[in-house]
Scaffold this motif. Structure first.
Motif, PDB file in Angstrom:
ATOM      1  N   ILE A 159       0.834  -1.204   0.000  1.00 33.20           N
ATOM      2  CA  ILE A 159       0.000   0.000   0.000  1.00 33.20           C
ATOM      3  C   ILE A 159       0.867   1.252   0.000  1.00 33.20           C
ATOM      4  O   ILE A 159       0.612   2.206  -0.739  1.00 33.20           O
ATOM      5  CB  ILE A 159      -0.950  -0.018   1.217  1.00 33.20           C
ATOM      6  CG1 ILE A 159      -1.981  -1.139   1.059  1.00 33.20           C
ATOM      7  CG2 ILE A 159      -1.642   1.328   1.402  1.00 33.20           C
ATOM      8  CD1 ILE A 159      -2.889  -1.301   2.238  1.00 33.20           C
ATOM      9  N   GLU A 160       1.906   1.278   0.835  1.00 31.66           N
ATOM     10  CA  GLU A 160       2.793   2.436   0.874  1.00 31.66           C
ATOM     11  C   GLU A 160       3.530   2.628  -0.452  1.00 31.66           C
ATOM     12  O   GLU A 160       3.741   3.762  -0.896  1.00 31.66           O
ATOM     13  CB  GLU A 160       3.787   2.287   2.024  1.00 31.66           C
ATOM     14  CG  GLU A 160       3.165   2.386   3.408  1.00 31.66           C
ATOM     15  CD  GLU A 160       2.386   3.670   3.593  1.00 31.66           C
ATOM     16  OE1 GLU A 160       2.902   4.739   3.191  1.00 31.66           O
ATOM     17  OE2 GLU A 160       1.268   3.612   4.127  1.00 31.66           O
ATOM     18  N   GLU A 161       3.921   1.534  -1.081  1.00 37.50           N
ATOM     19  CA  GLU A 161       4.586   1.636  -2.382  1.00 37.50           C
ATOM     20  C   GLU A 161       3.630   2.190  -3.438  1.00 37.50           C
ATOM     21  O   GLU A 161       4.040   2.960  -4.313  1.00 37.50           O
ATOM     22  CB  GLU A 161       5.113   0.261  -2.807  1.00 37.50           C
ATOM     23  CG  GLU A 161       6.325  -0.208  -2.005  1.00 37.50           C
ATOM     24  CD  GLU A 161       6.802  -1.585  -2.437  1.00 37.50           C
ATOM     25  OE1 GLU A 161       6.147  -2.180  -3.321  1.00 37.50           O
ATOM     26  OE2 GLU A 161       7.808  -2.063  -1.880  1.00 37.50           O
ATOM     27  N   PHE A 162       2.355   1.797  -3.363  1.00 37.78           N
ATOM     28  CA  PHE A 162       1.367   2.321  -4.308  1.00 37.78           C
ATOM     29  C   PHE A 162       1.238   3.837  -4.159  1.00 37.78           C
ATOM     30  O   PHE A 162       1.230   4.574  -5.149  1.00 37.78           O
ATOM     31  CB  PHE A 162       0.015   1.647  -4.071  1.00 37.78           C
ATOM     32  CG  PHE A 162      -1.087   2.171  -4.964  1.00 37.78           C
ATOM     33  CD1 PHE A 162      -1.258   1.662  -6.243  1.00 37.78           C
ATOM     34  CD2 PHE A 162      -1.949   3.172  -4.527  1.00 37.78           C
ATOM     35  CE1 PHE A 162      -2.261   2.141  -7.075  1.00 37.78           C
ATOM     36  CE2 PHE A 162      -2.949   3.660  -5.347  1.00 37.78           C
ATOM     37  CZ  PHE A 162      -3.117   3.137  -6.626  1.00 37.78           C
ATOM     38  N   LYS A 163       1.148   4.306  -2.918  1.00 34.34           N
ATOM     39  CA  LYS A 163       1.059   5.747  -2.679  1.00 34.34           C
ATOM     40  C   LYS A 163       2.316   6.462  -3.173  1.00 34.34           C
ATOM     41  O   LYS A 163       2.230   7.536  -3.783  1.00 34.34           O
ATOM     42  CB  LYS A 163       0.864   6.022  -1.182  1.00 34.34           C
ATOM     43  CG  LYS A 163      -0.453   5.542  -0.608  1.00 34.34           C
ATOM     44  CD  LYS A 163      -0.504   5.857   0.879  1.00 34.34           C
ATOM     45  CE  LYS A 163      -1.782   5.371   1.512  1.00 34.34           C
ATOM     46  NZ  LYS A 163      -1.820   5.655   2.970  1.00 34.34           N
ATOM     47  N   LYS A 164       3.471   5.863  -2.902  1.00 37.67           N
ATOM     48  CA  LYS A 164       4.742   6.486  -3.279  1.00 37.67           C
ATOM     49  C   LYS A 164       4.879   6.578  -4.797  1.00 37.67           C
ATOM     50  O   LYS A 164       5.385   7.577  -5.327  1.00 37.67           O
ATOM     51  CB  LYS A 164       5.889   5.685  -2.677  1.00 37.67           C
ATOM     52  CG  LYS A 164       7.262   6.249  -2.961  1.00 37.67           C
ATOM     53  CD  LYS A 164       8.348   5.396  -2.316  1.00 37.67           C
ATOM     54  CE  LYS A 164       9.731   5.943  -2.622  1.00 37.67           C
ATOM     55  NZ  LYS A 164      10.788   5.095  -1.988  1.00 37.67           N
ATOM     56  N   ASN A 165       4.411   5.547  -5.498  1.00 43.62           N
ATOM     57  CA  ASN A 165       4.569   5.494  -6.952  1.00 43.62           C
ATOM     58  C   ASN A 165       3.410   6.150  -7.702  1.00 43.62           C
ATOM     59  O   ASN A 165       3.441   6.211  -8.936  1.00 43.62           O
ATOM     60  CB  ASN A 165       4.701   4.032  -7.405  1.00 43.62           C
ATOM     61  CG  ASN A 165       5.943   3.365  -6.848  1.00 43.62           C
ATOM     62  OD1 ASN A 165       6.945   4.025  -6.600  1.00 43.62           O
ATOM     63  ND2 ASN A 165       5.870   2.062  -6.640  1.00 43.62           N
ATOM     64  N   PHE A 166       2.401   6.632  -6.979  1.00 43.15           N
ATOM     65  CA  PHE A 166       1.229   7.193  -7.653  1.00 43.15           C
ATOM     66  C   PHE A 166       1.577   8.408  -8.522  1.00 43.15           C
ATOM     67  O   PHE A 166       1.106   8.501  -9.663  1.00 43.15           O
ATOM     68  CB  PHE A 166       0.158   7.561  -6.623  1.00 43.15           C
ATOM     69  CG  PHE A 166      -1.105   8.087  -7.249  1.00 43.15           C
ATOM     70  CD1 PHE A 166      -1.987   7.227  -7.871  1.00 43.15           C
ATOM     71  CD2 PHE A 166      -1.397   9.436  -7.215  1.00 43.15           C
ATOM     72  CE1 PHE A 166      -3.150   7.699  -8.457  1.00 43.15           C
ATOM     73  CE2 PHE A 166      -2.550   9.923  -7.798  1.00 43.15           C
ATOM     74  CZ  PHE A 166      -3.431   9.054  -8.425  1.00 43.15           C
ATOM     75  N   PRO A 167       2.399   9.374  -8.046  1.00 47.87           N
ATOM     76  CA  PRO A 167       2.748  10.505  -8.924  1.00 47.87           C
ATOM     77  C   PRO A 167       3.384  10.056 -10.238  1.00 47.87           C
ATOM     78  O   PRO A 167       3.129  10.652 -11.294  1.00 47.87           O
ATOM     79  CB  PRO A 167       3.729  11.316  -8.064  1.00 47.87           C
ATOM     80  CG  PRO A 167       3.382  10.975  -6.663  1.00 47.87           C
ATOM     81  CD  PRO A 167       2.980   9.538  -6.696  1.00 47.87           C
ATOM     82  N   ALA A 168       4.202   9.001 -10.187  1.00 49.98           N
ATOM     83  CA  ALA A 168       4.820   8.502 -11.408  1.00 49.98           C
ATOM     84  C   ALA A 168       3.786   7.914 -12.345  1.00 49.98           C
ATOM     85  O   ALA A 168       3.869   8.076 -13.574  1.00 49.98           O
ATOM     86  CB  ALA A 168       5.884   7.455 -11.062  1.00 49.98           C
ATOM     87  N   ALA A 169       2.762   7.243 -11.786  1.00 51.22           N
ATOM     88  CA  ALA A 169       1.690   6.679 -12.613  1.00 51.22           C
ATOM     89  C   ALA A 169       0.905   7.786 -13.301  1.00 51.22           C
ATOM     90  O   ALA A 169       0.540   7.669 -14.483  1.00 51.22           O
ATOM     91  CB  ALA A 169       0.771   5.815 -11.757  1.00 51.22           C
TER      92      ALA A 169
END
Length: 353
Positions: A159-169
């Motif tokens: 979940i934390e990785e998803f939040k962290k990578n969201f701007p890149a997505a």
């Protein structure tokens, strides 16, 4: 004949009058003016008449002034009763509230005030009332809040990785499918609304047990709902079933709500009808699946909770058509309140990067 009053000599009558003029505390000003009379050689009776007190009080004021200066004449606060809990016990109480009860040890799955009262007695031999403990918890910043859904086997690191990578997505969509267009961030989910409805809390007189209508029939409908929290937009369909065809129709409805010069990044869970190869995705929508078992990342879950608690629970639906009418009315009410969509749907990780 009374003895003369000895007053400290590092102040003058003018000093006390200046402090009295600047003060917004009427009582403090009155005491300062009374003692200025003493500095000018006036009698204790004259000072008492200005202060509106007796001769002994004037002597007490002089003693406080000699010991603490002008601040000694300020009105102090009553010390009050000693607190029932010391710092160590408050810390233990906070830890117990944060961790929650252990069902096989504490016998409950959530803390009520009456349970915490019993816990305090068992752990610290402190006896308090529910009202007192409630005030204590409020003073420490704790309130009884509705919990967000959380899957018991979720991976918090994912979940934390998803939040962290969201701007890149978002950046990838902006430079790809949405090239030259604004990116609108949408969230989507479904809710089943049926005759076997929920019963919510309600105001009632203490000591009574309020009742609410509750149906046992099983007709139901599904609200397919999506929101764009940043713009306060919403799009929904009420369908009799939950499958790929219904999801395709909902995507078409969302597509109609996306601005002409924008592209929608639609975030939703990995339900089978969301990830089907037969799903028809409009050209102005890109789908971003949420990590498995992470419903708290989807603000539409909180939206369903709000709608049930305020508009859809405590009802008896006469028929399937009645269910559909109430679902449509609730969603239209939500659409007319974009500020509520913005408030419930806002997520820092999705909107502040």
């Amino acid at each position: 004949m009374g003895t003369a009053l000895n007053i400290r000599q590092d102040f003058t009558a003018d000093d006390l009058r200046q402090l009295a003029r600047k003060s917004r505390d009427a009582d403090w000003s009155r005491r300062l003016l009374a003692l200025s009379v003493i500095y000018e050689g006036g009698s204790r009776s004259h000072a008492a008449s200005i202060g509106g007190v007796g001769l002994q009080i004037i002597r007490d004021w002089v003693e406080r002034f000699n010991q603490h200066g002008p601040d000694g004449l300020k009105t102090g606060k009553a010390k009050g009763r000693e607190p029932l809990l010391n710092d160590k016990q408050r810390k233990a109480l906070i830890e117990a509230v944060e961790k929650g009860p252990v069902p096989y040890l504490d016998g409950v799955v959530r803390w009520r005030l009456v349970d915490l009262v019993q816990w305090l007695w068992q752990e610290h031999r402190i006896s308090v009332s529910r009202q007192t403990l409630g005030r204590e918890l409020n003073a420490m910043g704790y309130r009884k809040l509705t919990a967000r859904p959380k899957h018991h086997t979720q991976d918090s690191q994912v979940i934390e990785e998803f939040k962290k990578n969201f701007p890149a997505a978002v950046a990838e969509i902006a430079t790809g499918a949405a090239r030259g267009k604004q990116v609108e961030i949408w969230f989507q989910d479904e809710a089943r609304i049926g005759q076997k409805n929920k019963i919510t809390r309600r105001w009632a007189r203490r000591g009574t047990r309020p009742s609410a209508p509750h149906d046992q029939r099983t007709r139901s409908a599904y609200i397919f709902g999506a929101i764009c929290p940043k713009l306060g937009k919403a799009a929904a369909l009420v369908m009799p079933w939950c499958d790929t065809y219904a999801m395709t129709q909902h995507l078409a409805e969302i597509s109609r709500h996306v601005d002409e010069n924008a592209h929608a990044l639609l975030i939703m869970d990995q339900a089978g009808w969301h990830m089907s190869n037969n799903l028809v995705v409009p050209g102005n929508i890109s789908i971003l699946p949420l990590p498995p078992k992470s419903p708290e990342l989807n603000p539409v879950e909180n939206l369903w909770q709000f709608m049930r608690q305020n508009w859809l629970s405590n009802r008896v639906f006469k028929s399937y058509g009645d269910i559909v009418d109430h679902c449509c009315d609730a969603w239209r009410k939500l659409e007319s309140q974009p500020w509520r969509i913005m408030s419930i749907g806002h997520r820092k990780w999705a909107h502040e990067f």
